[in-house]
Design a protein around this motif. Structure first.
Motif, PDB file in Angstrom:
ATOM      1  N   ILE A 123       1.167  -1.006  -0.071  1.00  0.00           N
ATOM      2  CA  ILE A 123      -0.019  -0.193  -0.043  1.00  0.00           C
ATOM      3  C   ILE A 123       1.195   1.360  -0.284  1.00  0.00           C
ATOM      4  O   ILE A 123       1.814   1.382   0.733  1.00  0.00           O
ATOM      5  N   LYS A 124       0.293   2.292  -0.672  1.00  0.00           N
ATOM      6  CA  LYS A 124       1.801   3.088  -1.225  1.00  0.00           C
ATOM      7  C   LYS A 124       1.030   4.353  -0.433  1.00  0.00           C
ATOM      8  O   LYS A 124       1.194   5.556  -0.517  1.00  0.00           O
ATOM      9  N   LYS A 125      -0.349   4.517  -0.350  1.00  0.00           N
ATOM     10  CA  LYS A 125      -1.076   5.909   0.063  1.00  0.00           C
ATOM     11  C   LYS A 125      -2.508   5.637   0.789  1.00  0.00           C
ATOM     12  O   LYS A 125      -2.913   4.815   0.001  1.00  0.00           O
ATOM     13  N   PRO A 126      -3.244   6.081   1.359  1.00  0.00           N
ATOM     14  CA  PRO A 126      -4.485   5.766   1.556  1.00  0.00           C
ATOM     15  C   PRO A 126      -5.398   5.926   0.508  1.00  0.00           C
ATOM     16  O   PRO A 126      -4.990   6.843  -0.330  1.00  0.00           O
ATOM     17  N   GLU A 131      -9.691   1.091   2.660  1.00  0.00           N
ATOM     18  CA  GLU A 131     -10.126   0.948   3.811  1.00  0.00           C
ATOM     19  C   GLU A 131     -10.199  -0.462   4.683  1.00  0.00           C
ATOM     20  O   GLU A 131     -10.567  -0.758   3.892  1.00  0.00           O
ATOM     21  N   GLY A 132      -8.857  -0.193   5.612  1.00  0.00           N
ATOM     22  CA  GLY A 132      -9.272  -1.608   6.307  1.00  0.00           C
ATOM     23  C   GLY A 132      -8.882  -2.628   5.987  1.00  0.00           C
ATOM     24  O   GLY A 132      -8.519  -3.999   6.061  1.00  0.00           O
ATOM     25  N   VAL A 133      -7.493  -2.326   4.585  1.00  0.00           N
ATOM     26  CA  VAL A 133      -6.927  -3.582   4.346  1.00  0.00           C
ATOM     27  C   VAL A 133      -5.429  -3.366   4.411  1.00  0.00           C
ATOM     28  O   VAL A 133      -4.542  -2.493   4.777  1.00  0.00           O
ATOM     29  N   GLU A 134      -4.600  -4.215   5.231  1.00  0.00           N
ATOM     30  CA  GLU A 134      -3.806  -4.085   5.519  1.00  0.00           C
ATOM     31  C   GLU A 134      -2.504  -4.770   4.830  1.00  0.00           C
ATOM     32  O   GLU A 134      -2.670  -4.978   4.286  1.00  0.00           O
ATOM     33  N   ASN A 135      -1.428  -3.779   4.291  1.00  0.00           N
ATOM     34  CA  ASN A 135      -0.328  -4.141   4.556  1.00  0.00           C
ATOM     35  C   ASN A 135       0.480  -5.535   4.378  1.00  0.00           C
ATOM     36  O   ASN A 135       0.656  -5.635   5.060  1.00  0.00           O
ATOM     37  N   ASN A 136       0.950  -5.055   2.846  1.00  0.00           N
ATOM     38  CA  ASN A 136       1.144  -6.147   2.304  1.00  0.00           C
ATOM     39  C   ASN A 136       0.133  -7.869   2.629  1.00  0.00           C
ATOM     40  O   ASN A 136       0.682  -8.715   2.448  1.00  0.00           O
ATOM     41  N   SER A 137      -1.344  -7.130   2.831  1.00  0.00           N
ATOM     42  CA  SER A 137      -2.384  -8.471   2.249  1.00  0.00           C
ATOM     43  C   SER A 137      -2.092  -8.612   1.500  1.00  0.00           C
ATOM     44  O   SER A 137      -1.354  -8.998   0.413  1.00  0.00           O
ATOM     45  N   TRP A 138      -2.541 -10.693   0.844  1.00  0.00           N
ATOM     46  CA  TRP A 138      -2.814 -11.169  -0.488  1.00  0.00           C
ATOM     47  C   TRP A 138      -3.599 -11.389  -0.967  1.00  0.00           C
ATOM     48  O   TRP A 138      -5.274 -11.313  -0.793  1.00  0.00           O
ATOM     49  N   GLU A 158       0.535  -1.397  -4.817  1.00  0.00           N
ATOM     50  CA  GLU A 158       1.761  -2.104  -6.030  1.00  0.00           C
ATOM     51  C   GLU A 158       2.059  -3.110  -5.335  1.00  0.00           C
ATOM     52  O   GLU A 158       1.962  -3.571  -4.863  1.00  0.00           O
ATOM     53  N   SER A 159       1.737  -3.803  -6.891  1.00  0.00           N
ATOM     54  CA  SER A 159       2.588  -5.116  -6.001  1.00  0.00           C
ATOM     55  C   SER A 159       3.960  -5.717  -6.700  1.00  0.00           C
ATOM     56  O   SER A 159       4.118  -5.038  -7.578  1.00  0.00           O
ATOM     57  N   ALA A 167      -0.970  -2.051  -8.362  1.00  0.00           N
ATOM     58  CA  ALA A 167      -2.536  -3.038  -8.187  1.00  0.00           C
ATOM     59  C   ALA A 167      -3.489  -2.167  -7.478  1.00  0.00           C
ATOM     60  O   ALA A 167      -4.844  -3.556  -8.570  1.00  0.00           O
ATOM     61  N   VAL A 168      -3.935  -1.531  -7.030  1.00  0.00           N
ATOM     62  CA  VAL A 168      -4.810  -0.807  -7.452  1.00  0.00           C
ATOM     63  C   VAL A 168      -4.757   1.395  -6.823  1.00  0.00           C
ATOM     64  O   VAL A 168      -3.912   1.401  -7.340  1.00  0.00           O
ATOM     65  N   VAL A 169      -5.400   1.774  -8.342  1.00  0.00           N
ATOM     66  CA  VAL A 169      -5.559   2.768  -8.679  1.00  0.00           C
ATOM     67  C   VAL A 169      -6.890   3.632  -8.368  1.00  0.00           C
ATOM     68  O   VAL A 169      -8.132   3.063  -8.260  1.00  0.00           O
ATOM     69  N   GLU A 170      -6.769   4.336  -8.112  1.00  0.00           N
ATOM     70  CA  GLU A 170      -8.125   5.218  -7.857  1.00  0.00           C
ATOM     71  C   GLU A 170      -8.332   6.412  -8.312  1.00  0.00           C
ATOM     72  O   GLU A 170      -6.679   7.455  -8.455  1.00  0.00           O
ATOM     73  N   HIS A 171      -9.156   7.608  -8.758  1.00  0.00           N
ATOM     74  CA  HIS A 171      -9.517   8.793  -9.817  1.00  0.00           C
ATOM     75  C   HIS A 171     -10.145   9.134  -9.706  1.00  0.00           C
ATOM     76  O   HIS A 171     -11.525   8.389 -10.590  1.00  0.00           O
ATOM     77  N   ASP A 172     -10.581  10.285  -8.773  1.00  0.00           N
ATOM     78  CA  ASP A 172     -12.206  11.107  -8.437  1.00  0.00           C
ATOM     79  C   ASP A 172     -13.146   9.740  -8.336  1.00  0.00           C
ATOM     80  O   ASP A 172     -12.811   8.720  -8.161  1.00  0.00           O
TER      81      ASP A 172
END
Length: 201
Positions: A123-126, A131-138, A158-159, A167-172
């Motif tokens: 996880i690079k940033k909130p 929300e509620g997902v821990e860093n290094n979750s699979w 990222e992975s 791995a996850v993107v958010e935009h608006d």
């Protein structure tokens, strides 16, 4: 309960995604065009299919333009669905939805393609979807391409495959996962719940 739609490109079985959404409290319709007035609180672009046929199915069979139909409604793109957010893909010649600047490129030849299996999320940033997902979750990945945004600001996780893969993107109101949350156990369930929470706003 919140009502969402899954757009079906006609490329494969989307039962598992529909089932996962229903388990976390959504009313789910499967649609094949944007011909009717949007009555949903969220839209999902699933991760099954190929880039050009999927883009053509959105553009050629709908009376309402994608952006007009969506407006400010939350959209979750999964795997191919996320890749369609971008301008173009090496998988095809059609233009993408162009809601995020950047392109989609094939995974490097040093990797076994398609890449299939569980990988951890750095996880690079909130992010709302994280929300509620821990860093290094699979999470569970099945893909041959990766997104390459013009700006890293849209990347929330990222992975690491020896190279960093968004791995996850958010935009608006657009949320994307390269992996399949419907196949990612508890972590995927949390993310689907987070998406539905956005749909309720």
């Amino acid at each position: 309960m919140v009502s969402v739609a899954i757009f079906d490109y006609g490329a494969g079985n989307i039962f598992s995604l529909k089932n996962s959404l229903e388990k976390v409290g959504a009313i789910v319709d499967v649609i094949t065009n944007f011909n009717d007035k949007n009555t949903y609180s969220g839209l999902l672009l699933p991760g099954v299919g190929n880039f050009d046929p999927a883009m053509n199915s959105i553009r050629d069979f709908s009376k309402i333009q994608f952006q007009e139909y969506v407006g400010n409604m939350p959209v979750l793109g999964i795997c191919l669905g996320m890749e369609m957010f971008f301008e173009k893909s090496e998988e095809g010649k059609e233009k993408g939805l162009n809601v995020i600047d950047g392109e989609v490129i094939v995974l490097p030849s040093s990797m076994k393609v398609p890449h299939m299996g569980w990988n951890n999320l750095e996880i690079k940033k909130p992010g709302k979807i994280l929300e509620g997902v821990e860093n290094n979750s699979w999470a569970y990945f099945v893909h041959s391409y990766r997104v390459k945004p013009d700006s890293n600001d849209v990347i929330t996780a990222e992975s690491d495959y020896g190279i960093k893969v968004p791995a996850v993107v958010e935009h608006d109101n657009f949320f994307g996962t390269q992996f399949h949350p419907e196949k990612s156990s508890t972590v995927g369930k949390i993310m689907l719940e987070n998406f539905l929470k956005e749909c309720r706003q």
